[in-house]
Write an enzyme that holds these catalytic residues in place. Sequence first.
Site, PDB file in Angstrom:
ATOM      1  N   GLU A  97      18.468  -2.153  27.503  1.00 43.59           N
ATOM      2  CA  GLU A  97      19.889  -2.454  27.277  1.00 43.59           C
ATOM      3  C   GLU A  97      20.470  -1.491  26.245  1.00 43.59           C
ATOM      4  OE1 GLU A  97      22.557  -3.455  28.087  1.00 43.59           O
ATOM      5  OE2 GLU A  97      22.764  -5.586  28.456  1.00 43.59           O
ATOM      6  N   ASP A  98      21.756  -1.275  26.348  1.00 37.98           N
ATOM      7  CA  ASP A  98      22.425  -0.439  25.351  1.00 37.98           C
ATOM      8  C   ASP A  98      22.663  -1.219  24.059  1.00 37.98           C
ATOM      9  OD1 ASP A  98      24.265  -2.121  26.596  1.00 37.98           O
ATOM     10  OD2 ASP A  98      25.744  -0.556  26.996  1.00 37.98           O
ATOM     11  N   ASP A 101      25.032  -8.162  22.092  1.00 36.00           N
ATOM     12  CA  ASP A 101      26.152  -8.645  21.290  1.00 36.00           C
ATOM     13  C   ASP A 101      26.043 -10.176  21.215  1.00 36.00           C
ATOM     14  OD1 ASP A 101      28.689  -8.170  20.000  1.00 36.00           O
ATOM     15  OD2 ASP A 101      29.709  -8.787  21.821  1.00 36.00           O
ATOM     16  N   PHE A 150      32.827  -2.280  16.692  1.00 34.69           N
ATOM     17  CA  PHE A 150      32.783  -1.840  18.091  1.00 34.69           C
ATOM     18  C   PHE A 150      32.347  -0.392  18.152  1.00 34.69           C
ATOM     19  CE2 PHE A 150      34.008  -0.882  22.376  1.00 34.69           C
ATOM     20  CZ  PHE A 150      33.684  -2.060  23.034  1.00 34.69           C
ATOM     21  N   ARG A 163      31.572   7.316  26.907  1.00 37.28           N
ATOM     22  CA  ARG A 163      30.143   7.151  27.204  1.00 37.28           C
ATOM     23  C   ARG A 163      29.392   8.452  26.974  1.00 37.28           C
ATOM     24  NH1 ARG A 163      29.281   2.289  29.919  1.00 37.28           N
ATOM     25  NH2 ARG A 163      30.951   1.544  31.266  1.00 37.28           N
TER      26      ARG A 163
END
Length: 173
Positions: A97-98, A101, A150, A163
Amino acid sequence: MADKIKVFITEQEVNARIAELGAQISKDYEGKEVHLICILRGSVFFMCELAKRITIPVTMDFMSVSSYGNSMISSGIVRISKDLDEPLEGRHVIIVEDIIDSGKTLAHLIPILHTRKPLDIKLCTLLSKPARREVEIQVDYVGYEIPDAFVVGYGLDYAQKYRNLPYIGIVEE
Ligand code: IMP
Ligand code: MG
């Protein structure tokens, strides 16, 4: 108007950290094979760099789940929009996963993948925001724990942009 982005983790730092994760995984799974599952699209850059640093045999598959619209706030809705191509049965699976959260995406996904009878499933994330967690989730490999901001770059987007940044940045509002 262009967003302001501040460098948070440099390209050199992030690549060095991913090399460490790759070495750790290679050691932990010595004598075995790992099946990496990339959660599209944010995890693509991380998965490529990680896979290059793993020295044991690696296979890869890709899936797409949606939990976010084009905003910074979780919709809480998780949907498989592209499923895996290969079965998981008998494999040592690592979900790549990036960022984790709220944890909702994976809390939903992991039980689904367990029904496909892998030998085991571990979780590897480049970034984690522990302060934002809404559901408990066991993370086996973490690149960085970060504060509640963020972030973009290295695969992570803001409304599908940024990205391609080779570093991790913070969007300043
Ligand atoms: P969770 O279900 O709340 O854990 O959501 C995880 C997903 O939300 C990640 O895979 C990202 O796609 C997205 N996300 C969460 N925080 C960020 C961020 O800071 N930047 C970009 N995407 C984020
Ligand atoms: Mg994601």
